[in-house]
Design a protein around this motif. Structure first.
Motif, PDB file in Angstrom:
ATOM      1  N   ASP A 184       0.837  -1.207   0.000  1.00  0.00           N
ATOM      2  CA  ASP A 184       0.000   0.000   0.000  1.00  0.00           C
ATOM      3  C   ASP A 184       0.871   1.257   0.000  1.00  0.00           C
ATOM      4  O   ASP A 184       0.648   2.194  -0.771  1.00  0.00           O
ATOM      5  N   GLN A 223      -0.885  -8.164  -5.292  1.00  0.00           N
ATOM      6  CA  GLN A 223      -1.713  -7.959  -4.104  1.00  0.00           C
ATOM      7  C   GLN A 223      -3.089  -8.600  -4.277  1.00  0.00           C
ATOM      8  O   GLN A 223      -3.560  -9.337  -3.422  1.00  0.00           O
ATOM      9  N   GLN A 224      -3.719  -8.321  -5.423  1.00  0.00           N
ATOM     10  CA  GLN A 224      -5.083  -8.814  -5.633  1.00  0.00           C
ATOM     11  C   GLN A 224      -5.108 -10.326  -5.785  1.00  0.00           C
ATOM     12  O   GLN A 224      -5.979 -11.005  -5.248  1.00  0.00           O
ATOM     13  N   TYR A 225      -4.153 -10.870  -6.515  1.00  0.00           N
ATOM     14  CA  TYR A 225      -4.120 -12.314  -6.731  1.00  0.00           C
ATOM     15  C   TYR A 225      -3.942 -13.043  -5.396  1.00  0.00           C
ATOM     16  O   TYR A 225      -4.690 -13.969  -5.079  1.00  0.00           O
ATOM     17  N   LYS A 278      -4.471 -11.977  -2.365  1.00  0.00           N
ATOM     18  CA  LYS A 278      -5.591 -11.754  -1.454  1.00  0.00           C
ATOM     19  C   LYS A 278      -6.769 -12.653  -1.830  1.00  0.00           C
ATOM     20  O   LYS A 278      -7.391 -13.280  -0.976  1.00  0.00           O
ATOM     21  N   LYS A 279      -7.046 -12.722  -3.118  1.00  0.00           N
ATOM     22  CA  LYS A 279      -8.149 -13.558  -3.584  1.00  0.00           C
ATOM     23  C   LYS A 279      -7.905 -15.026  -3.215  1.00  0.00           C
ATOM     24  O   LYS A 279      -8.816 -15.725  -2.753  1.00  0.00           O
ATOM     25  N   SER A 329      -0.087  -4.303  -8.099  1.00  0.00           N
ATOM     26  CA  SER A 329      -1.523  -4.487  -7.841  1.00  0.00           C
ATOM     27  C   SER A 329      -1.985  -5.883  -8.235  1.00  0.00           C
ATOM     28  O   SER A 329      -2.802  -6.475  -7.538  1.00  0.00           O
ATOM     29  N   TRP A 330      -1.447  -6.414  -9.327  1.00  0.00           N
ATOM     30  CA  TRP A 330      -1.794  -7.802  -9.644  1.00  0.00           C
ATOM     31  C   TRP A 330      -1.410  -8.735  -8.487  1.00  0.00           C
ATOM     32  O   TRP A 330      -2.210  -9.548  -8.038  1.00  0.00           O
TER      33      TRP A 330
END
Lengths: 313, 261
Positions: A211, A253-255, A257-258, A250-251
């Motif tokens: 972040d 982090q999102q991957y 987290k998902k 961002s990829w």
């Protein structure tokens, strides 16, 4: 037969002795009086001697300002020699952008000069420096010969500093590590972004806060630069390296987290489903796998905290 | 270490007497310790190297204190026991699982002392061990470093505390559970071995779903991932080698999760 073996052994021994470790550093001019030494888009290896990093220097009227000192004593010495090919002026100051070993283990060659870093970078090097040094010996071997940790001796005060006609804006940020120094030379328009920006090479995350890192990238994007020198990868004249770094992070982090939210075990994620443009970044597989270790435990703890558990008496 | 030297000596002595099973097959990972592991951990029982036993791990341990593993022997069908070991660790045995009603697969993290083969051995009903494994490189030192928790003050209050979540998947329930425990190996001077030893997972009614024996190399604050038959609630009971209990009831219903996937 025995004598042939003997000759072969002697030849080999001779060869080993004759090997001179040479990083073959070549300063490339990116603006007036401003040069960059570009490292390999690789992981640390014996073949590259740890030269996977960009260092740079600015030739001012008052002397040379150097940004980062490289991965070893030898690199630091060869960096000074490379500078001497360009100018007779002496080095007057070295800035260290952050605490990672490829950026500061060349400090020994600059001992006695002002070596400036953010406070937390100084602390980090004092705390972790020896561990980094040992680990690099393991990874690149004899290139590290005689290298020891020299911690920065001067604390950077964020703001403007003028050296020999160059107005340097020293910007304290964080995200790649707990303290990342970016330097914008307002005189030449060159932005030394340190490892807040990678280009063509997968970013590393051992001490990252994603972040904070994204906020830092947004801040960098607003700066008025003509050339951006990333910590790893070739210099660019647009925002392309900033946006590439941002989209990888961002990829990632999102991957992760998902996956954490859907209950994946860490080692189920060794073959990630990533967009082609990110998979093509240098050392993607290695760095992604490292990042999995760095980042997944916290995301997984958040996901598990949403479960329903009653501790039994 | 002394134990290892002793067992090596024993092996050397035993060999001429024919005590070592002759049929120990060649090791695809070429490990010097394989034959000893075969005797010590598998009692020299019949073994086959079998690609249906998958061990997934990074090629390089980024953190020697936390090497993630995913072990999957489901392709074998029914598995009686699933044994995990890292054979160049000073304490090789990591986990001994009786899947019972759970799928023969598990996710966990371990400590590694140096570069080592990491293997899983799955015992089928015919008495044959099926082996899979990978080589993992590591900077090392994971087994002889003190746990992080033992250096802070609050771990004792939370010892044995379980954080866990159940996910309902198409054919099974996925359990992920994290248990507060230092998992000290006993190889650090002045810090005795202190680790979770036994865990049992039961349906709320009491039927045993799976039984796990854990060993010192499992990483501090173990995080286990298991696939169980579809259920809404289970209990996890166990103890460490000092007799401290673990006891938690875990349910599918949750405030924010459960349906999220």
């Amino acid at each position: 037969m025995r004598s042939l073996v003997f000759i072969a052994v002697m030849l080999l021994a001779g060869l080993c002795q004759a090997v001179e470790r040479d990083y073959k550093l070549k300063p490339q001019q990116v603006a007036d009086n401003t040069y960059v030494l570009i490292g390999h888009d690789e992981h640390f290896s014996f073949a590259n001697g740890g030269n996977i990093v960009n260092t740079g220097f600015i030739v001012t009227e008052a002397g040379v300002v150097v940004i980062d000192s490289g991965p070893s004593r030898l690199y630091g010495e060869q960096l000074i020699a490379a500078i001497a090919q360009v100018t007779d002026k002496p080095v007057v100051k070295l800035f260290i952008t952050h605490m990672h070993p490829d950026h500061f283990l060349g400090n020994q060659a600059f001992e006695g000069l002002p070596i400036a870093a953010l406070e937390k970078t100084q602390d980090g090097i004092r705390l972790m420096g020896e561990t980094f040094n040992d680990n690099l010996y393991r990874l690149v071997g004899s290139w590290m010969k005689g290298t020891r940790v020299v911690a920065p001796n001067l604390q950077v005060e964020p703001g403007l500093e003028e050296i020999g006609g160059h107005r340097l804006q020293l910007i304290a940020m964080q995200g790649h590590t707990g303290a990342d120094l970016a330097i914008l030379d307002q005189t030449s328009g060159v932005l030394f972004a340190g490892d807040l920006v990678f280009y063509g090479r997968t970013p590393t995350t051992p001490h990252a806060n994603l972040d904070n890192w994204q906020s830092a990238l947004q801040q960098l994007q607003k700066l008025d630069f003509k050339v951006l020198v990333p910590g790893h990868g070739v210099p660019v004249t647009s925002e392309v390296a900033i946006s590439q770094t941002s989209s990888y992070l961002s990829w990632l982090q999102q991957y992760l987290k998902k996956q954490a939210d859907s209950g994946a075990a860490m080692a189920e994620l060794l073959q990630p489903d990533a967009p082609q443009n990110l998979r093509e970044l240098a050392v993607f597989k290695d760095e992604y796998t490292r990042s999995l270790s760095h980042l997944y435990p916290a995301l997984e703890a958040e996901a598990l905290a949403d479960g329903t558990v009653e501790q039994q008496p | 270490m002394r134990y290892r030297i002793c067992s090596l000596l024993l092996l050397l002595l035993a060999t001429p007497l024919g005590l070592v099973a002759a049929e120990s097959p060649a090791d695809p990972l070429n490990s010097v310790m394989w034959h000893e592991m075969h005797q010590r951990l598998l009692d020299g029982a019949p073994v086959v190297f079998d690609e249906r036993v998958q061990v997934s791990a990074p090629a390089v341990a980024e953190d020697s204190l936390n090497l993630p593993l995913w072990i999957d022997a489901t392709a074998l069908g029914e598995v009686k026991r699933l044994l995990v070991f890292a054979e160049l660790n000073p304490i090789p045995k990591v986990l001994d699982m009786q899947p019972i009603k759970a799928a023969p697969r598990i996710g966990l993290r371990i400590k590694v002392q140096q570069a080592t083969p990491v293997r899983a051995a799955a015992l089928t009903a015919d008495g044959v061990w099926h082996l899979g494994g990978v080589l993992v490189d590591a900077a090392g030192g994971g087994c002889t470093a003190p746990s992080i928790g033992s250096g802070s003050s609050d771990w004792a209050d939370r010892l044995g505390e379980v954080t866990a979540r159940l996910w309902s998947r198409e054919h099974h329930s996925r359990l992920r559970a994290s248990i507060v425990h230092p998992m000290d190996t006993g190889l650090v001077a002045g810090i005795p071995a202190f680790y979770l030893e036994q865990l049992e997972i039961r349906e709320s009614g009491g039927d045993l779903i799976s039984r796990l024996s854990l060993f010192e190399p499992i990483a501090e604050n173990p995080v286990l991932t298991l696939d169980l038959p579809k259920l809404k609630q289970l209990t996890m009971d166990g103890r460490d080698n000092n007799g401290n209990p673990v006891a938690a009831q875990i349910s599918l219903e949750s405030q924010t999760g459960g349906s999220r996937q």
